[in-house]
Write a protein that holds these residues in place. Structure first.
Motif, PDB file in Angstrom:
ATOM      1  N   LEU A  90      43.336  32.444  39.570  1.00  0.00           N
ATOM      2  CA  LEU A  90      43.606  34.034  39.513  1.00  0.00           C
ATOM      3  C   LEU A  90      44.685  33.681  38.162  1.00  0.00           C
ATOM      4  CD1 LEU A  90      42.662  35.699  41.072  1.00  0.00           C
ATOM      5  CD2 LEU A  90      44.109  35.894  42.505  1.00  0.00           C
ATOM      6  N   ILE A  91      44.041  34.938  37.597  1.00  0.00           N
ATOM      7  CA  ILE A  91      44.616  35.122  36.571  1.00  0.00           C
ATOM      8  C   ILE A  91      46.677  36.523  37.115  1.00  0.00           C
ATOM      9  CG2 ILE A  91      46.083  36.320  34.010  1.00  0.00           C
ATOM     10  CD1 ILE A  91      42.619  35.944  33.766  1.00  0.00           C
ATOM     11  N   GLY A  92      45.786  37.265  38.359  1.00  0.00           N
ATOM     12  CA  GLY A  92      46.665  38.857  37.790  1.00  0.00           C
ATOM     13  C   GLY A  92      46.617  39.690  37.291  1.00  0.00           C
ATOM     14  N   ARG A  93      46.467  40.593  37.643  1.00  0.00           N
ATOM     15  CA  ARG A  93      46.363  41.864  36.530  1.00  0.00           C
ATOM     16  C   ARG A  93      47.553  42.110  35.790  1.00  0.00           C
ATOM     17  NH1 ARG A  93      47.752  47.547  36.736  1.00  0.00           N
ATOM     18  NH2 ARG A  93      48.260  47.414  38.620  1.00  0.00           N
ATOM     19  N   ARG A  94      48.534  42.401  36.937  1.00  0.00           N
ATOM     20  CA  ARG A  94      49.883  42.399  35.790  1.00  0.00           C
ATOM     21  C   ARG A  94      49.802  41.671  34.857  1.00  0.00           C
ATOM     22  NH1 ARG A  94      50.839  44.284  40.696  1.00  0.00           N
ATOM     23  NH2 ARG A  94      51.050  46.373  41.420  1.00  0.00           N
ATOM     24  N   ALA A  95      50.234  40.071  35.242  1.00  0.00           N
ATOM     25  CA  ALA A  95      50.031  39.158  33.876  1.00  0.00           C
ATOM     26  C   ALA A  95      49.314  38.796  32.522  1.00  0.00           C
ATOM     27  CB  ALA A  95      49.882  37.803  34.001  1.00  0.00           C
ATOM     28  N   ILE A  96      47.875  39.565  33.166  1.00  0.00           N
ATOM     29  CA  ILE A  96      47.335  39.836  31.848  1.00  0.00           C
ATOM     30  C   ILE A  96      47.188  41.057  30.859  1.00  0.00           C
ATOM     31  CG2 ILE A  96      44.863  40.388  31.998  1.00  0.00           C
ATOM     32  CD1 ILE A  96      43.625  38.880  33.906  1.00  0.00           C
ATOM     33  N   THR A 141      24.056  26.568  35.435  1.00  0.00           N
ATOM     34  CA  THR A 141      25.177  25.533  35.054  1.00  0.00           C
ATOM     35  C   THR A 141      26.073  25.179  36.943  1.00  0.00           C
ATOM     36  OG1 THR A 141      25.708  25.599  32.664  1.00  0.00           O
ATOM     37  CG2 THR A 141      27.144  25.111  34.004  1.00  0.00           C
ATOM     38  N   PRO A 142      26.788  24.202  36.671  1.00  0.00           N
ATOM     39  CA  PRO A 142      27.962  24.496  37.869  1.00  0.00           C
ATOM     40  C   PRO A 142      29.207  25.292  37.762  1.00  0.00           C
ATOM     41  CG  PRO A 142      27.366  22.276  37.650  1.00  0.00           C
ATOM     42  CD  PRO A 142      26.848  22.789  36.259  1.00  0.00           C
ATOM     43  N   PRO A 143      29.228  26.537  39.213  1.00  0.00           N
ATOM     44  CA  PRO A 143      29.987  27.149  38.541  1.00  0.00           C
ATOM     45  C   PRO A 143      32.130  26.512  38.333  1.00  0.00           C
ATOM     46  CG  PRO A 143      30.008  27.108  41.221  1.00  0.00           C
ATOM     47  CD  PRO A 143      28.508  26.070  39.918  1.00  0.00           C
ATOM     48  N   ARG A 144      31.729  25.447  38.827  1.00  0.00           N
ATOM     49  CA  ARG A 144      33.380  24.877  38.708  1.00  0.00           C
ATOM     50  C   ARG A 144      33.436  24.541  37.091  1.00  0.00           C
ATOM     51  NH1 ARG A 144      36.808  23.445  42.813  1.00  0.00           N
ATOM     52  NH2 ARG A 144      35.117  23.618  44.870  1.00  0.00           N
ATOM     53  N   VAL A 145      32.382  23.922  36.208  1.00  0.00           N
ATOM     54  CA  VAL A 145      31.828  23.673  34.917  1.00  0.00           C
ATOM     55  C   VAL A 145      32.476  25.192  34.207  1.00  0.00           C
ATOM     56  CG1 VAL A 145      30.993  23.414  32.528  1.00  0.00           C
ATOM     57  CG2 VAL A 145      31.203  22.287  35.492  1.00  0.00           C
ATOM     58  N   LEU A 146      32.335  25.971  34.243  1.00  0.00           N
ATOM     59  CA  LEU A 146      32.041  28.083  34.076  1.00  0.00           C
ATOM     60  C   LEU A 146      33.166  28.008  33.827  1.00  0.00           C
ATOM     61  CD1 LEU A 146      28.601  29.435  34.610  1.00  0.00           C
ATOM     62  CD2 LEU A 146      29.848  28.690  32.469  1.00  0.00           C
ATOM     63  N   LEU A 147      34.372  28.279  35.649  1.00  0.00           N
ATOM     64  CA  LEU A 147      35.351  28.613  35.905  1.00  0.00           C
ATOM     65  C   LEU A 147      36.456  29.012  34.964  1.00  0.00           C
ATOM     66  CD1 LEU A 147      34.675  28.896  40.396  1.00  0.00           C
ATOM     67  CD2 LEU A 147      35.351  30.820  38.620  1.00  0.00           C
ATOM     68  N   PRO A 148      36.926  27.763  33.910  1.00  0.00           N
ATOM     69  CA  PRO A 148      37.890  27.917  33.438  1.00  0.00           C
ATOM     70  C   PRO A 148      37.109  28.699  31.863  1.00  0.00           C
ATOM     71  CG  PRO A 148      37.414  25.663  34.922  1.00  0.00           C
ATOM     72  CD  PRO A 148      36.332  26.325  34.662  1.00  0.00           C
ATOM     73  N   LEU A 149      36.145  28.577  31.851  1.00  0.00           N
ATOM     74  CA  LEU A 149      36.036  29.263  29.925  1.00  0.00           C
ATOM     75  C   LEU A 149      35.858  31.037  31.516  1.00  0.00           C
ATOM     76  CD1 LEU A 149      35.464  29.460  27.570  1.00  0.00           C
ATOM     77  CD2 LEU A 149      32.540  29.205  28.796  1.00  0.00           C
ATOM     78  N   LEU A 150      35.662  31.044  31.931  1.00  0.00           N
ATOM     79  CA  LEU A 150      35.176  32.496  33.098  1.00  0.00           C
ATOM     80  C   LEU A 150      37.199  33.047  32.363  1.00  0.00           C
ATOM     81  CD1 LEU A 150      32.697  32.602  35.179  1.00  0.00           C
ATOM     82  CD2 LEU A 150      32.546  34.254  32.931  1.00  0.00           C
ATOM     83  N   GLU A 151      37.736  32.364  32.848  1.00  0.00           N
ATOM     84  CA  GLU A 151      39.162  32.796  33.080  1.00  0.00           C
ATOM     85  C   GLU A 151      39.923  33.607  31.814  1.00  0.00           C
ATOM     86  OE1 GLU A 151      43.555  31.411  34.433  1.00  0.00           O
ATOM     87  OE2 GLU A 151      41.517  30.245  34.891  1.00  0.00           O
ATOM     88  N   THR A 152      39.936  32.625  30.806  1.00  0.00           N
ATOM     89  CA  THR A 152      40.453  32.527  29.412  1.00  0.00           C
ATOM     90  C   THR A 152      39.421  33.380  28.850  1.00  0.00           C
ATOM     91  OG1 THR A 152      40.479  29.750  29.308  1.00  0.00           O
ATOM     92  CG2 THR A 152      39.862  31.191  27.533  1.00  0.00           C
ATOM     93  N   GLN A 153      38.535  33.710  28.735  1.00  0.00           N
ATOM     94  CA  GLN A 153      37.924  34.948  28.544  1.00  0.00           C
ATOM     95  C   GLN A 153      38.119  36.941  28.914  1.00  0.00           C
ATOM     96  OE1 GLN A 153      36.554  33.128  25.438  1.00  0.00           O
ATOM     97  NE2 GLN A 153      34.418  34.132  25.666  1.00  0.00           N
ATOM     98  N   THR A 154      38.469  36.677  29.810  1.00  0.00           N
ATOM     99  CA  THR A 154      38.469  37.530  30.545  1.00  0.00           C
ATOM    100  C   THR A 154      40.585  37.915  30.589  1.00  0.00           C
ATOM    101  OG1 THR A 154      37.877  36.842  32.634  1.00  0.00           O
ATOM    102  CG2 THR A 154      39.641  38.334  32.850  1.00  0.00           C
TER     103      THR A 154
END
Length: 417
Positions: A90-96, A141-154
Protein backbone atom coordinates in the motif's frame (compact mmCIF):
# COMPACT_ATOMS: atom_id res chain seq x y z
CA UNK A 1 -30.00 -26.18 21.81
CA UNK A 2 -27.23 -26.66 19.26
CA UNK A 3 -27.89 -25.96 15.60
CA UNK A 4 -26.99 -29.60 14.84
CA UNK A 5 -29.87 -30.80 17.02
CA UNK A 6 -32.22 -28.20 15.52
CA UNK A 7 -31.30 -28.96 11.93
CA UNK A 8 -31.91 -32.70 11.96
CA UNK A 9 -35.50 -32.71 13.29
CA UNK A 10 -36.42 -29.75 11.06
CA UNK A 11 -35.02 -31.51 8.01
CA UNK A 12 -36.97 -34.66 8.83
CA UNK A 13 -40.16 -32.65 9.41
CA UNK A 14 -39.88 -30.92 6.04
CA UNK A 15 -39.03 -34.16 4.25
CA UNK A 16 -42.02 -35.98 5.74
CA UNK A 17 -44.31 -33.03 4.94
CA UNK A 18 -43.11 -33.30 1.32
CA UNK A 19 -44.15 -36.96 1.29
CA UNK A 20 -40.64 -38.26 0.64
CA UNK A 21 -39.07 -41.40 2.01
CA UNK A 22 -35.45 -41.18 3.10
CA UNK A 23 -34.49 -43.31 0.10
CA UNK A 24 -36.29 -41.01 -2.33
CA UNK A 25 -34.75 -37.98 -0.67
CA UNK A 26 -31.21 -39.40 -0.82
CA UNK A 27 -31.59 -40.23 -4.52
CA UNK A 28 -32.91 -36.75 -5.29
CA UNK A 29 -30.01 -35.06 -3.48
CA UNK A 30 -27.37 -37.56 -4.61
CA UNK A 31 -26.37 -38.10 -0.96
CA UNK A 32 -25.79 -41.32 0.94
CA UNK A 33 -28.99 -42.49 2.69
CA UNK A 34 -27.10 -43.49 5.83
CA UNK A 35 -25.46 -40.08 6.07
CA UNK A 36 -28.81 -38.29 5.75
CA UNK A 37 -30.30 -40.56 8.39
CA UNK A 38 -27.54 -39.66 10.84
CA UNK A 39 -28.01 -35.96 10.05
CA UNK A 40 -31.73 -36.19 10.77
CA UNK A 41 -31.03 -37.92 14.10
CA UNK A 42 -28.46 -35.29 15.06
CA UNK A 43 -25.56 -37.77 14.98
CA UNK A 44 -23.82 -35.97 12.12
CA UNK A 45 -23.63 -32.26 11.39
CA UNK A 46 -24.81 -30.92 8.06
CA UNK A 47 -22.38 -29.12 5.79
CA UNK A 48 -23.42 -25.79 4.28
CA UNK A 49 -23.51 -27.53 0.88
CA UNK A 50 -25.97 -30.15 2.12
CA UNK A 51 -28.08 -27.49 3.81
CA UNK A 52 -28.27 -25.48 0.59
CA UNK A 53 -29.38 -28.49 -1.40
CA UNK A 54 -31.99 -29.57 1.14
CA UNK A 55 -33.23 -26.00 1.39
CA UNK A 56 -33.70 -25.66 -2.37
CA UNK A 57 -35.28 -29.09 -2.85
CA UNK A 58 -37.73 -28.70 0.05
CA UNK A 59 -38.48 -25.01 -0.61
CA UNK A 60 -37.43 -23.97 2.90
CA UNK A 61 -36.59 -20.39 1.81
CA UNK A 62 -33.18 -20.36 3.51
CA UNK A 63 -34.38 -21.66 6.89
CA UNK A 64 -32.27 -24.81 6.80
CA UNK A 65 -29.20 -22.84 5.77
CA UNK A 66 -29.68 -20.48 8.68
CA UNK A 67 -29.64 -23.44 11.05
CA UNK A 68 -26.12 -24.42 10.01
CA UNK A 69 -24.68 -20.91 9.61
CA UNK A 70 -22.40 -19.84 12.42
CA UNK A 71 -23.92 -16.74 14.06
CA UNK A 72 -21.81 -13.63 14.05
CA UNK A 73 -20.42 -12.54 17.40
CA UNK A 74 -19.31 -9.18 18.66
CA UNK A 75 -15.72 -10.19 17.99
CA UNK A 76 -16.45 -11.03 14.39
CA UNK A 77 -15.73 -8.15 12.09
CA UNK A 78 -16.80 -8.12 8.50
CA UNK A 79 -13.81 -7.87 6.21
CA UNK A 80 -15.78 -5.34 4.23
CA UNK A 81 -16.14 -2.98 7.18
CA UNK A 82 -12.92 -3.49 9.11
CA UNK A 83 -10.17 -0.94 8.51
CA UNK A 84 -7.37 -2.03 6.29
CA UNK A 85 -4.13 -2.77 8.08
CA UNK A 86 -0.82 -1.56 6.70
CA UNK A 87 0.43 -3.60 3.77
CA UNK A 88 3.82 -3.89 2.16
CA UNK A 89 2.10 -2.96 -1.12
CA UNK A 90 0.00 0.00 0.00
CA UNK A 91 1.28 3.44 -0.93
CA UNK A 92 -0.97 5.95 0.80
CA UNK A 93 -2.70 8.74 -1.11
CA UNK A 94 -1.05 11.67 0.68
CA UNK A 95 2.38 10.18 0.11
CA UNK A 96 1.62 9.74 -3.57
CA UNK A 97 0.16 13.17 -4.14
CA UNK A 98 3.06 14.84 -2.36
CA UNK A 99 5.70 12.76 -4.14
CA UNK A 100 5.92 14.84 -7.29
CA UNK A 101 8.92 14.70 -9.57
CA UNK A 102 11.33 13.73 -6.81
CA UNK A 103 9.73 10.32 -6.36
CA UNK A 104 9.79 9.77 -10.09
CA UNK A 105 13.50 10.60 -10.31
CA UNK A 106 14.08 8.06 -7.54
CA UNK A 107 12.40 5.53 -9.80
CA UNK A 108 14.74 6.39 -12.67
CA UNK A 109 12.41 8.65 -14.62
CA UNK A 110 14.40 11.81 -15.32
CA UNK A 111 11.36 13.95 -15.85
CA UNK A 112 11.55 17.71 -16.07
CA UNK A 113 8.98 20.14 -14.80
CA UNK A 114 7.19 20.00 -18.14
CA UNK A 115 5.90 16.45 -17.53
CA UNK A 116 2.38 16.97 -18.86
CA UNK A 117 2.54 20.53 -20.02
CA UNK A 118 2.19 19.63 -23.68
CA UNK A 119 -1.04 18.40 -25.18
CA UNK A 120 0.85 15.86 -27.26
CA UNK A 121 2.62 14.37 -24.21
CA UNK A 122 2.90 10.63 -25.01
CA UNK A 123 3.38 9.36 -21.44
CA UNK A 124 -0.28 9.17 -20.36
CA UNK A 125 -1.52 7.27 -23.44
CA UNK A 126 1.47 4.98 -22.98
CA UNK A 127 0.45 4.30 -19.38
CA UNK A 128 -3.10 3.61 -20.53
CA UNK A 129 -1.76 1.01 -22.96
CA UNK A 130 0.32 -0.47 -20.15
CA UNK A 131 -2.79 -0.72 -17.98
CA UNK A 132 -4.61 -2.72 -20.65
CA UNK A 133 -1.57 -4.96 -21.07
CA UNK A 134 -1.14 -5.50 -17.33
CA UNK A 135 -4.81 -6.32 -16.98
CA UNK A 136 -4.44 -8.94 -19.68
CA UNK A 137 -1.21 -10.17 -18.07
CA UNK A 138 -3.11 -10.58 -14.81
CA UNK A 139 -5.01 -13.41 -16.48
CA UNK A 140 -1.87 -15.53 -16.81
CA UNK A 141 0.56 -14.29 -14.14
CA UNK A 142 0.76 -14.88 -10.36
CA UNK A 143 -0.58 -11.79 -8.53
CA UNK A 144 2.47 -11.46 -6.30
CA UNK A 145 4.61 -11.02 -9.41
CA UNK A 146 2.44 -8.17 -10.69
CA UNK A 147 1.86 -6.32 -7.41
CA UNK A 148 5.23 -4.52 -7.14
CA UNK A 149 4.96 -3.39 -10.76
CA UNK A 150 1.40 -2.16 -10.25
CA UNK A 151 2.46 -0.21 -7.16
CA UNK A 152 5.29 1.41 -9.10
CA UNK A 153 3.04 2.34 -12.01
CA UNK A 154 0.44 3.86 -9.68
CA UNK A 155 3.16 5.90 -7.97
CA UNK A 156 4.56 7.13 -11.27
CA UNK A 157 1.24 8.21 -12.73
CA UNK A 158 0.16 9.99 -9.55
CA UNK A 159 3.52 11.69 -9.45
CA UNK A 160 2.90 12.92 -12.98
CA UNK A 161 -0.43 14.30 -11.84
CA UNK A 162 1.22 16.10 -8.94
CA UNK A 163 3.50 17.94 -11.38
CA UNK A 164 0.93 18.56 -14.08
CA UNK A 165 -0.90 21.73 -14.86
CA UNK A 166 -4.57 21.64 -13.86
CA UNK A 167 -5.97 20.77 -17.30
CA UNK A 168 -3.83 17.61 -17.46
CA UNK A 169 -4.00 16.61 -13.80
CA UNK A 170 -7.46 15.04 -13.86
CA UNK A 171 -6.88 12.34 -16.53
CA UNK A 172 -3.65 11.28 -14.80
CA UNK A 173 -5.41 10.93 -11.45
CA UNK A 174 -8.25 8.97 -13.03
CA UNK A 175 -5.86 6.55 -14.69
CA UNK A 176 -3.94 6.20 -11.41
CA UNK A 177 -7.23 5.32 -9.71
CA UNK A 178 -7.77 2.47 -12.17
CA UNK A 179 -4.27 1.17 -11.52
CA UNK A 180 -4.96 1.32 -7.77
CA UNK A 181 -8.28 -0.50 -8.17
CA UNK A 182 -6.66 -3.28 -10.20
CA UNK A 183 -3.87 -3.50 -7.64
CA UNK A 184 -6.54 -4.08 -5.00
CA UNK A 185 -7.96 -6.98 -7.00
CA UNK A 186 -4.52 -8.56 -7.38
CA UNK A 187 -3.94 -8.15 -3.63
CA UNK A 188 -7.18 -10.00 -2.98
CA UNK A 189 -6.13 -12.75 -5.39
CA UNK A 190 -2.87 -12.98 -3.43
CA UNK A 191 -4.89 -13.56 -0.25
CA UNK A 192 -4.42 -10.13 1.38
CA UNK A 193 -7.95 -8.81 1.97
CA UNK A 194 -6.69 -5.90 4.09
CA UNK A 195 -4.45 -4.67 1.27
CA UNK A 196 -7.30 -5.20 -1.19
CA UNK A 197 -9.57 -2.93 0.84
CA UNK A 198 -6.81 -0.39 1.34
CA UNK A 199 -6.05 -0.17 -2.37
CA UNK A 200 -9.75 0.10 -3.15
CA UNK A 201 -9.93 3.08 -0.80
CA UNK A 202 -6.89 4.61 -2.52
CA UNK A 203 -8.59 4.18 -5.88
CA UNK A 204 -11.74 5.93 -4.71
CA UNK A 205 -9.80 8.91 -3.32
CA UNK A 206 -7.69 9.26 -6.46
CA UNK A 207 -10.84 9.16 -8.59
CA UNK A 208 -12.52 11.85 -6.50
CA UNK A 209 -9.40 14.01 -6.79
CA UNK A 210 -9.60 13.53 -10.56
CA UNK A 211 -13.25 14.59 -10.72
CA UNK A 212 -14.90 11.14 -10.93
CA UNK A 213 -17.52 10.80 -8.18
CA UNK A 214 -18.52 7.29 -9.22
CA UNK A 215 -15.53 5.04 -8.57
CA UNK A 216 -16.09 5.47 -4.84
CA UNK A 217 -19.40 3.69 -5.31
CA UNK A 218 -17.72 0.94 -7.29
CA UNK A 219 -15.39 0.59 -4.31
CA UNK A 220 -18.47 -0.53 -2.38
CA UNK A 221 -18.96 -3.30 -4.96
CA UNK A 222 -15.36 -4.39 -4.47
CA UNK A 223 -15.79 -4.34 -0.70
CA UNK A 224 -18.93 -6.44 -1.12
CA UNK A 225 -16.83 -8.98 -3.02
CA UNK A 226 -14.41 -9.23 -0.09
CA UNK A 227 -17.40 -9.73 2.21
CA UNK A 228 -18.84 -12.41 -0.08
CA UNK A 229 -15.64 -14.44 -0.12
CA UNK A 230 -15.54 -14.05 3.67
CA UNK A 231 -18.99 -15.68 3.87
CA UNK A 232 -20.65 -12.49 5.14
CA UNK A 233 -23.96 -12.50 3.27
CA UNK A 234 -25.45 -9.62 5.26
CA UNK A 235 -22.44 -7.39 4.62
CA UNK A 236 -22.39 -8.34 0.95
CA UNK A 237 -26.02 -7.30 0.45
CA UNK A 238 -25.74 -4.12 2.51
CA UNK A 239 -22.64 -2.86 0.67
CA UNK A 240 -24.03 -3.77 -2.75
CA UNK A 241 -27.28 -1.92 -2.09
CA UNK A 242 -25.38 1.25 -1.24
CA UNK A 243 -23.90 1.19 -4.76
CA UNK A 244 -27.25 1.16 -6.56
CA UNK A 245 -28.50 4.73 -6.21
CA UNK A 246 -30.17 6.08 -9.33
CA UNK A 247 -27.57 8.76 -10.08
CA UNK A 248 -24.82 6.19 -10.62
CA UNK A 249 -23.88 4.86 -14.08
CA UNK A 250 -25.79 1.71 -15.10
CA UNK A 251 -22.67 -0.46 -15.18
CA UNK A 252 -21.81 0.21 -11.54
CA UNK A 253 -25.42 -0.34 -10.51
CA UNK A 254 -25.58 -3.54 -12.57
CA UNK A 255 -22.39 -4.93 -11.05
CA UNK A 256 -23.69 -4.01 -7.60
CA UNK A 257 -26.98 -5.79 -8.29
CA UNK A 258 -25.01 -8.89 -9.27
CA UNK A 259 -23.10 -8.78 -6.01
CA UNK A 260 -26.35 -8.32 -4.08
CA UNK A 261 -27.72 -11.42 -5.83
CA UNK A 262 -24.69 -13.43 -4.71
CA UNK A 263 -25.25 -12.27 -1.13
CA UNK A 264 -28.88 -13.39 -1.23
CA UNK A 265 -27.83 -16.74 -2.72
CA UNK A 266 -25.47 -17.37 0.20
CA UNK A 267 -28.45 -17.50 2.57
CA UNK A 268 -30.85 -19.23 0.18
CA UNK A 269 -33.09 -16.24 -0.52
CA UNK A 270 -34.02 -17.29 -4.04
CA UNK A 271 -36.72 -14.70 -4.68
CA UNK A 272 -34.48 -11.77 -3.74
CA UNK A 273 -31.54 -13.32 -5.61
CA UNK A 274 -33.43 -13.73 -8.89
CA UNK A 275 -34.93 -10.26 -8.57
CA UNK A 276 -31.44 -8.77 -8.19
CA UNK A 277 -30.19 -10.76 -11.17
CA UNK A 278 -33.05 -9.44 -13.31
CA UNK A 279 -32.15 -5.91 -12.28
CA UNK A 280 -28.46 -6.54 -13.04
CA UNK A 281 -29.31 -7.90 -16.48
CA UNK A 282 -31.40 -4.85 -17.38
CA UNK A 283 -28.76 -2.39 -16.18
CA UNK A 284 -25.84 -4.11 -17.89
CA UNK A 285 -27.73 -4.37 -21.18
CA UNK A 286 -28.34 -0.61 -21.06
CA UNK A 287 -24.69 0.09 -20.21
CA UNK A 288 -22.77 2.13 -22.75
CA UNK A 289 -19.40 2.01 -20.96
CA UNK A 290 -17.74 -0.27 -23.51
CA UNK A 291 -16.81 2.57 -25.82
CA UNK A 292 -13.06 2.22 -25.43
CA UNK A 293 -12.57 5.72 -24.03
CA UNK A 294 -11.97 4.45 -20.50
CA UNK A 295 -10.98 1.06 -19.08
CA UNK A 296 -14.07 -1.09 -18.48
CA UNK A 297 -15.12 -1.22 -14.84
CA UNK A 298 -15.33 -4.77 -13.54
CA UNK A 299 -14.70 -7.87 -15.61
CA UNK A 300 -13.60 -7.34 -19.18
CA UNK A 301 -13.45 -11.04 -20.09
CA UNK A 302 -17.01 -12.20 -19.38
CA UNK A 303 -19.28 -11.24 -22.26
CA UNK A 304 -22.50 -11.62 -20.25
CA UNK A 305 -21.71 -11.07 -16.55
CA UNK A 306 -25.34 -11.39 -15.45
CA UNK A 307 -25.70 -14.80 -17.10
CA UNK A 308 -22.46 -16.09 -15.59
CA UNK A 309 -23.47 -14.79 -12.15
CA UNK A 310 -26.82 -16.56 -12.53
CA UNK A 311 -24.98 -19.86 -12.90
CA UNK A 312 -22.84 -18.98 -9.88
CA UNK A 313 -25.88 -18.17 -7.75
CA UNK A 314 -27.88 -21.24 -8.79
CA UNK A 315 -25.24 -23.45 -7.23
CA UNK A 316 -25.35 -21.52 -3.96
CA UNK A 317 -29.14 -21.76 -4.07
CA UNK A 318 -28.84 -25.55 -4.08
CA UNK A 319 -29.72 -26.04 -7.76
CA UNK A 320 -26.53 -27.61 -9.14
CA UNK A 321 -28.01 -29.11 -12.32
CA UNK A 322 -29.40 -25.76 -13.42
CA UNK A 323 -26.12 -24.11 -12.42
CA UNK A 324 -24.10 -26.58 -14.48
CA UNK A 325 -26.21 -25.95 -17.58
CA UNK A 326 -25.74 -22.19 -17.38
CA UNK A 327 -22.05 -22.35 -16.50
CA UNK A 328 -21.33 -24.84 -19.31
CA UNK A 329 -22.90 -22.48 -21.83
CA UNK A 330 -21.26 -19.31 -20.55
CA UNK A 331 -17.86 -20.92 -20.01
CA UNK A 332 -17.61 -21.71 -23.71
CA UNK A 333 -17.80 -17.96 -24.42
CA UNK A 334 -14.71 -17.07 -22.35
CA UNK A 335 -11.61 -16.07 -24.33
CA UNK A 336 -8.85 -18.73 -24.33
CA UNK A 337 -6.21 -16.36 -22.93
CA UNK A 338 -8.29 -15.47 -19.84
CA UNK A 339 -6.78 -18.20 -17.67
CA UNK A 340 -7.71 -16.62 -14.32
CA UNK A 341 -11.32 -16.09 -15.36
CA UNK A 342 -11.50 -19.59 -16.83
CA UNK A 343 -10.19 -21.03 -13.56
CA UNK A 344 -12.69 -19.02 -11.50
CA UNK A 345 -15.78 -20.12 -13.39
CA UNK A 346 -14.35 -23.48 -14.41
CA UNK A 347 -14.02 -24.69 -10.82
CA UNK A 348 -17.50 -23.40 -10.04
CA UNK A 349 -18.67 -25.38 -13.09
CA UNK A 350 -16.84 -28.50 -11.87
CA UNK A 351 -18.40 -28.03 -8.43
CA UNK A 352 -21.89 -27.84 -9.94
CA UNK A 353 -21.35 -31.05 -11.91
CA UNK A 354 -19.98 -32.84 -8.85
CA UNK A 355 -22.97 -31.74 -6.79
CA UNK A 356 -25.22 -33.08 -9.55
CA UNK A 357 -23.61 -36.51 -9.23
CA UNK A 358 -21.63 -36.24 -12.48
CA UNK A 359 -18.43 -37.08 -10.66
CA UNK A 360 -16.25 -38.24 -13.55
CA UNK A 361 -17.19 -35.21 -15.63
CA UNK A 362 -16.47 -32.92 -12.67
CA UNK A 363 -13.04 -34.52 -12.22
CA UNK A 364 -12.26 -34.16 -15.93
CA UNK A 365 -13.08 -30.44 -15.79
CA UNK A 366 -11.06 -29.91 -12.61
CA UNK A 367 -8.11 -31.92 -13.92
CA UNK A 368 -7.70 -29.57 -16.87
CA UNK A 369 -7.90 -26.53 -14.60
CA UNK A 370 -5.54 -27.73 -11.87
CA UNK A 371 -2.68 -27.77 -14.34
CA UNK A 372 -2.97 -24.03 -14.93
CA UNK A 373 -3.21 -23.01 -11.26
CA UNK A 374 0.55 -22.60 -10.68
CA UNK A 375 0.49 -19.89 -13.37
CA UNK A 376 -2.53 -18.11 -11.87
CA UNK A 377 -2.66 -18.88 -8.13
CA UNK A 378 -5.76 -17.35 -6.61
CA UNK A 379 -6.94 -17.13 -3.02
CA UNK A 380 -10.51 -16.54 -4.20
CA UNK A 381 -10.56 -19.42 -6.68
CA UNK A 382 -9.12 -21.68 -3.98
CA UNK A 383 -12.31 -21.21 -1.98
CA UNK A 384 -14.17 -23.16 -4.67
CA UNK A 385 -11.31 -25.66 -5.00
CA UNK A 386 -11.72 -26.42 -1.29
CA UNK A 387 -15.46 -26.82 -1.73
CA UNK A 388 -14.85 -29.14 -4.66
CA UNK A 389 -12.47 -31.25 -2.59
CA UNK A 390 -15.11 -31.60 0.14
CA UNK A 391 -17.80 -32.45 -2.41
CA UNK A 392 -15.64 -35.11 -4.07
CA UNK A 393 -14.67 -36.60 -0.71
CA UNK A 394 -18.14 -38.15 -0.65
CA UNK A 395 -17.12 -40.27 -3.64
CA UNK A 396 -13.83 -41.75 -2.46
CA UNK A 397 -14.62 -45.06 -4.14
CA UNK A 398 -14.48 -43.33 -7.53
CA UNK A 399 -11.22 -43.91 -9.37
CA UNK A 400 -11.53 -40.48 -11.03
CA UNK A 401 -11.69 -38.87 -7.57
CA UNK A 402 -8.71 -40.86 -6.28
CA UNK A 403 -6.67 -39.91 -9.34
CA UNK A 404 -7.51 -36.23 -8.90
CA UNK A 405 -6.76 -35.98 -5.18
CA UNK A 406 -2.95 -35.48 -5.43
CA UNK A 407 -3.38 -32.53 -7.80
CA UNK A 408 -6.08 -31.04 -5.56
CA UNK A 409 -3.80 -31.39 -2.55
CA UNK A 410 -0.92 -29.65 -4.33
CA UNK A 411 -3.06 -26.63 -5.21
CA UNK A 412 -4.46 -26.36 -1.68
CA UNK A 413 -1.10 -26.83 0.05
CA UNK A 414 0.01 -23.69 1.95
CA UNK A 415 2.23 -21.47 -0.16
CA UNK A 416 5.76 -20.82 1.09
CA UNK A 417 7.25 -17.39 0.35
Amino acid sequence: MSTTLCFGPELRRLRVEAGLTLTEFSVALNYDKGHLSKVERGERSASPELARRCDAFLGADGELQRLVTRPETDTDSSPAESPASPSRWLIGRRAILSAGTGALIDLGLKLGNQALSSTDEPLLPSFRMQFDQLRKLGQSTPPRVLLPLLETQTRMITGLAADARSVSRAPALLLASRFAEFTGWMAQEAGDSDAALGWTGEAAELARAGGDPYLGSYALVRRALVAMYGGDATGTVALARRAQSSELPPRIRGLAAQREAQGHALVGNEVACLRSLDRARELLVSDDARNGAEPVIGTSHVSDPAAMTTGWCLHDLGRPKAAAEVLDREYRRLPPHALRTRARYGFRRSLAHAASGEVEHACAIAGDLLGMMPAVPSATVNSDVRRLARELSRFRSSRAVRDLQPALARVLAPAHD
